[in-house]
Scaffold this motif. Structure first.
Motif, short mmCIF file in Angstrom:
data_model
loop_
_atom_site.label_atom_id
_atom_site.label_comp_id
_atom_site.label_asym_id
_atom_site.label_seq_id
_atom_site.Cartn_x
_atom_site.Cartn_y
_atom_site.Cartn_z
N ARG A 299 14.07 -3.30 -31.29
CA ARG A 299 14.07 -4.45 -30.38
C ARG A 299 13.41 -4.09 -29.05
O ARG A 299 13.35 -2.93 -28.64
N SER A 300 12.90 -5.14 -28.41
CA SER A 300 12.32 -5.02 -27.07
C SER A 300 12.65 -6.29 -26.31
O SER A 300 12.61 -7.39 -26.86
N TYR A 301 12.97 -6.14 -25.04
CA TYR A 301 13.25 -7.29 -24.18
C TYR A 301 12.17 -7.47 -23.12
O TYR A 301 12.34 -8.27 -22.20
N ASP A 302 11.06 -6.72 -23.24
CA ASP A 302 10.00 -6.79 -22.23
C ASP A 302 8.61 -6.78 -22.87
O ASP A 302 7.70 -6.14 -22.37
N ALA A 303 8.47 -7.52 -23.98
CA ALA A 303 7.18 -7.66 -24.67
C ALA A 303 6.55 -6.33 -25.05
O ALA A 303 5.34 -6.17 -25.03
N GLY A 304 7.40 -5.36 -25.42
CA GLY A 304 6.90 -4.10 -25.95
C GLY A 304 6.75 -2.97 -24.96
O GLY A 304 6.36 -1.87 -25.36
N SER A 305 7.05 -3.18 -23.69
CA SER A 305 6.96 -2.09 -22.71
C SER A 305 7.96 -0.99 -23.04
O SER A 305 7.67 0.20 -22.89
N THR A 306 9.15 -1.38 -23.49
CA THR A 306 10.14 -0.42 -23.97
C THR A 306 10.61 -0.85 -25.36
O THR A 306 10.54 -2.03 -25.71
N TRP A 307 11.12 0.11 -26.14
CA TRP A 307 11.51 -0.15 -27.53
C TRP A 307 12.73 0.67 -27.87
O TRP A 307 12.84 1.84 -27.49
N GLU A 308 13.65 0.07 -28.64
CA GLU A 308 14.86 0.76 -29.07
C GLU A 308 15.12 0.47 -30.54
O GLU A 308 15.04 -0.68 -30.98
N THR B 250 24.93 -10.68 -35.71
CA THR B 250 25.14 -10.02 -34.43
C THR B 250 25.22 -11.07 -33.33
O THR B 250 24.57 -12.12 -33.42
N THR B 251 26.03 -10.81 -32.33
CA THR B 251 26.12 -11.69 -31.16
C THR B 251 25.83 -10.92 -29.88
O THR B 251 26.04 -11.42 -28.78
N ASP B 252 25.34 -9.68 -30.02
CA ASP B 252 25.01 -8.87 -28.85
C ASP B 252 23.60 -8.29 -28.95
O ASP B 252 23.34 -7.17 -28.51
N GLY B 253 22.70 -9.06 -29.55
CA GLY B 253 21.31 -8.64 -29.62
C GLY B 253 21.01 -7.53 -30.60
O GLY B 253 19.97 -6.87 -30.50
N GLY B 254 21.91 -7.27 -31.54
CA GLY B 254 21.65 -6.27 -32.58
C GLY B 254 22.35 -4.95 -32.36
O GLY B 254 22.21 -4.04 -33.19
N THR B 255 23.11 -4.81 -31.27
CA THR B 255 23.82 -3.55 -31.03
C THR B 255 24.91 -3.33 -32.08
O THR B 255 25.09 -2.22 -32.58
N SER B 256 25.62 -4.37 -32.44
CA SER B 256 26.65 -4.28 -33.48
C SER B 256 26.49 -5.44 -34.44
O SER B 256 26.01 -6.52 -34.08
N TRP B 257 26.91 -5.21 -35.69
CA TRP B 257 26.76 -6.21 -36.75
C TRP B 257 28.06 -6.38 -37.52
O TRP B 257 28.78 -5.41 -37.74
N VAL B 258 28.33 -7.61 -37.96
CA VAL B 258 29.51 -7.93 -38.75
C VAL B 258 29.07 -8.55 -40.06
O VAL B 258 28.24 -9.47 -40.08
N GLN B 259 29.60 -8.03 -41.16
CA GLN B 259 29.27 -8.60 -42.47
C GLN B 259 29.91 -9.97 -42.61
O GLN B 259 31.12 -10.14 -42.43
N LEU C 252 10.72 -13.47 -32.80
CA LEU C 252 10.40 -13.48 -31.38
C LEU C 252 11.13 -14.61 -30.67
O LEU C 252 11.25 -15.71 -31.21
N ILE C 253 11.61 -14.32 -29.45
CA ILE C 253 12.30 -15.31 -28.63
C ILE C 253 11.60 -15.38 -27.28
O ILE C 253 11.51 -14.37 -26.56
N GLY C 254 11.10 -16.56 -26.92
CA GLY C 254 10.47 -16.73 -25.61
C GLY C 254 9.25 -15.85 -25.42
O GLY C 254 8.52 -15.56 -26.37
N ASP C 255 9.03 -15.39 -24.19
CA ASP C 255 7.86 -14.59 -23.85
C ASP C 255 8.15 -13.09 -23.83
O ASP C 255 7.23 -12.30 -23.59
N GLN C 256 9.42 -12.68 -24.06
CA GLN C 256 9.75 -11.27 -23.85
C GLN C 256 10.48 -10.61 -25.02
O GLN C 256 10.20 -9.46 -25.35
N ALA C 257 11.44 -11.30 -25.64
CA ALA C 257 12.33 -10.66 -26.62
C ALA C 257 11.69 -10.64 -28.01
O ALA C 257 11.13 -11.63 -28.47
#
Length: 248
Positions: free
Chosen positions: A185-194, A230-239, A163-168
């Motif tokens: 992941r969620s950037y709004d404390a669980g209101s939306t999820w991907e 990842t440097t884009d919040g988990g959208t892409s990953w590098v080994q 968890l990061i801060g109050d939202q992520a």
């Protein structure tokens, strides 16, 4: 005592969590004091010295989510979740956000579980998803059909949350049946999820996000366990690193 998770707020103050309780240290871990928690507790998390949360099992009902504002002296119930089975829980808290992973049964390499989130210090909760499976049956608070899926479907097992801060918030996952891993992941404390699947194969994973965009994922597999970044919040990953496999 044996801790399943340790969370330090600074170099001196921290919490140690067992399967059914919590301990606090104020001297960097040299000594620990047991915190009062409700009977039949299955998971605990403290955001501050005063603000804490617990998951309690109630036979015949299922799970209850409780909160304390006085360091564990008093606990109040904020949510009841019906479930015919109760196989443990995990709690995570940071700032105003709190997350609860509630487990149902497992079978056929599949795990039934539900994810609940609160963005207001546990005063109210929302069900993010309820992953019911053919092998594990209904998820807590869900149905045989289910209400959404966790990462690494089908039948994925949850790893841990960061968890990061109050939202992520981020949740790792892995599916032994499908041989893949992923994150949610969620950037709004669980209101939306991907949910996002990794392209590389594996069957379990553990996650750590020091910031909202930069994160690390350890992937377990038979042939090529590895660490990814990842440097884009988990959208892409590098080994970044290969680890010794069980076959080596």
């Amino acid at each position: 005592m044996q801790f399943k998770r340790i969370d330090f707020k600074n170099k001196n103050e921290g919490y140690g969590y067992t399967y059914n309780g919590a301990y606090r240290t104020q001297d960097g871990g040299s000594s620990w004091i047991k915190i009062h928690t409700p009977a039949n507790t299955r998971s605990v998390a403290f955001a501050t010295n005063k603000q804490g949360y617990a998951v309690q099992v109630v036979p015949g009902l299922g799970y209850q989510l409780l909160r304390t504002t006085d360091g564990g002296k008093n606990w109040t119930t904020s949510l009841k979740v019906a479930s015919a089975t109760w196989n443990g829980a995990d709690l995570y808290a940071n700032g105003k956000q709190v997350w609860a992973v509630l487990y149902g049964d497992a079978g056929m390499s599949q795990q039934s579980y539900s994810l609940y989130a609160s963005g207001n210090e546990g005063r109210s909760w929302r069900q993010v998803f309820a992953q019911s499976t053919a092998g594990g049956g209904p998820a807590p608070g869900g149905s045989n059909i289910g209400k959404g899926k966790g990462p690494a479907d089908p039948g994925g097992h949850p790893g841990n949350m960061s968890l990061i801060g109050d939202q992520a918030a981020y949740l790792s996952g892995g599916s032994p049946a499908a041989g893949k891993v992923g994150i949610g992941r969620s950037y709004d404390a669980g209101s939306t999820w991907e949910n996002i699947d990794l392209k590389d194969l594996g069957y379990s994973s553990r996650i750590s996000f020091p910031s909202a965009q930069t994160g690390w994922l350890v992937v377990t597999s038979d042939n090529s366990p590895a660490v990814y970044q990842t440097t884009d919040g988990g959208t892409s990953w590098v080994q970044k690193m290969l680890l010794p496999s069980e076959r080596d």
